[in-house]
Design an enzyme around this catalytic site. Structure first.
Site, PDB file in Angstrom:
ATOM      1  N   GLY A 130       5.869  47.544  -2.044  1.00 43.44           N
ATOM      2  CA  GLY A 130       4.884  48.198  -2.897  1.00 43.44           C
ATOM      3  C   GLY A 130       5.051  49.686  -3.017  1.00 43.44           C
ATOM      4  O   GLY A 130       4.318  50.340  -3.765  1.00 43.44           O
ATOM      5  N   HIS A 131       6.031  50.256  -2.273  1.00 41.68           N
ATOM      6  CA  HIS A 131       6.262  51.706  -2.304  1.00 41.68           C
ATOM      7  C   HIS A 131       7.570  52.063  -3.000  1.00 41.68           C
ATOM      8  O   HIS A 131       8.060  53.186  -2.869  1.00 41.68           O
ATOM      9  CB  HIS A 131       6.285  52.254  -0.884  1.00 41.68           C
ATOM     10  N   HIS A 140      -1.284  53.511   0.799  1.00 39.28           N
ATOM     11  CA  HIS A 140      -1.827  52.157   0.678  1.00 39.28           C
ATOM     12  C   HIS A 140      -3.203  52.188   0.027  1.00 39.28           C
ATOM     13  O   HIS A 140      -3.922  51.195   0.046  1.00 39.28           O
ATOM     14  CB  HIS A 140      -1.952  51.497   2.052  1.00 39.28           C
ATOM     15  N   ASP A 194       4.051  49.417  11.666  1.00 37.40           N
ATOM     16  CA  ASP A 194       5.438  49.853  11.590  1.00 37.40           C
ATOM     17  C   ASP A 194       5.912  50.369  12.952  1.00 37.40           C
ATOM     18  O   ASP A 194       7.006  50.023  13.425  1.00 37.40           O
ATOM     19  CB  ASP A 194       5.597  50.967  10.555  1.00 37.40           C
ATOM     20  N   LYS A 208       7.621  55.440   9.377  1.00 43.28           N
ATOM     21  CA  LYS A 208       6.378  56.072   8.943  1.00 43.28           C
ATOM     22  C   LYS A 208       5.275  55.772   9.947  1.00 43.28           C
ATOM     23  O   LYS A 208       5.215  54.682  10.507  1.00 43.28           O
ATOM     24  CB  LYS A 208       5.964  55.582   7.552  1.00 43.28           C
ATOM     25  N   GLY A 211       6.199  48.158   4.557  1.00 45.78           N
ATOM     26  CA  GLY A 211       5.681  47.225   3.569  1.00 45.78           C
ATOM     27  C   GLY A 211       6.225  47.472   2.182  1.00 45.78           C
ATOM     28  O   GLY A 211       6.562  48.603   1.821  1.00 45.78           O
TER      29      GLY A 211
END
Length: 333
Positions: free
Chosen positions: A56-57, A219, A110, A105, A54
């Site tokens: 945002g990292h 998250h 995922d 991860k 995702g």
């Protein structure tokens, strides 16, 4: 909610376009399906390495595409796994005839989507190996995982596996060294504030002004305990204790010490944490021979940090030192 965005639905697409505009000497992008790929991919005869997850990292994962690290990164929506289609497309794009390693991860979406893409790639005669990263010592299971979460140690796995692939190791050897790094890496994170996902418009959890969460995920998942804010040195002591016990690390070990910011923590604070962590390790007879400090695996604008310790040997040290040229990590080239 104040964010420098246009439409919340377009955040990842526009960010990836920005990566291409800023780092066109290193990467190119595919927009349909969406992935970031090393500019000279596929490299004939070299194991391709693909990771993703995702958005945002950032800079994980797109910031680590380039010579000596990833061949491709597949971003999903904010905090949401990419689907199998772009993972498969990225896998095909980096296949230079020596097979492809997926570094994943340990989050349920995922793992499932990369597994599906690997099966589809195998049907197209591309040999795929998968290494699951699960370096987090905070909790065994979480909102997103069965087993331990994959967090900041992912960067170390990607860098060292990327160096092994770059020097010409075969697929089994690259997968083996990635597995070794994961097995010798331990991480724990803390949060001072929660991240705000753009389409949600509000923080993902609440903390009082005098509270911190010990053991959060990337998250904003809950950790192992919520405590009152303490001086930085005491917080580092709390973080290192379960890390060092888990492997366990011992006097005489050489290690890489990695202090990672979660997106909203200034470097001055990260270096305060690093100073104390290095002191504690030295007191225990553990020698810090390699270091990394900065925002590498973030959680949007979360204030917080993680500490990662990797037990090194001569091979892992050599691979860590090997040249790398990506948007977010570069030396020696």
């Amino acid at each position: 909610m104040k964010k420098l965005i246009n439409d919340p639905k377009n955040v990842v697409d526009e960010a990836v376009a920005g990566v291409a505009a800023a780092h066109g000497d290193i990467v190119t992008i595919s927009t349909d399906p969406l992935y970031i790929v090393r500019k000279d991919a596929p490299v004939s005869g070299k194991v391709g390495i693909v990771s993703g997850g995702g958005g945002g990292h950032e800079p994980l994962h797109g910031g680590f595409v380039g010579f000596g690290m990833l061949d491709a990164a597949v971003p999903g929506p904010i905090f949401t796994s990419p689907t199998p289609d772009p993972i498969l497309a990225a896998t095909k794009a980096v296949d230079g005839g020596a097979g492809v390693l997926h570094i994943v991860k340990n989050y349920t979406g995922d793992v499932l989507n990369f597994e599906t893409a690997a099966d589809l790639a195998s049907a197209d005669d591309i040999e795929v190996r998968t290494v699951i990263v699960d370096d987090d010592v905070a909790v065994k299971d979480s909102l997103y995982t069965a087993g331990r979460r994959g967090v900041a140690g992912t960067v170390l796995v990607e860098k060292i596996a990327g160096a092994a692939a770059e020097r010409g190791d075969d697929l089994d050897a690259v997968a083996a060294v990635a597995t070794k790094v994961n097995g010798q890496t331990r991480t724990l994170g803390i949060a001072l504030t929660a991240p705000t996902v753009p389409h949600a418009g509000e923080p993902s959890f609440t903390l009082a002004d005098d509270e911190i969460e010990i053991g959060i995920g990337i998250h904003g998942e809950p950790g192992r305990e919520r405590i009152k804010l303490e001086p930085a040195d005491r917080i580092v002591d709390r973080m290192l204790e379960p890390i060092l016990e888990d492997l366990p690390f011992a006097s005489g070990d050489d290690v890489l010490l990695f202090v990672n910011g979660m997106g909203g923590t200034p470097l001055v604070e990260l270096y305060i944490l690093f100073r104390r962590a290095a002191e504690v390790l030295a007191e225990k007879g553990i020698t810090v021979t390699r270091t990394l400090v900065g925002n590498f695996v973030t959680s949007l604008e979360m204030q917080g940090a993680s500490i990662t310790v990797l037990k090194l040997d001569d091979e892992l040290t050599e691979l860590w030192d090997a040249p790398v040229q990506t948007a977010a990590l570069r030396w020696g080239r």
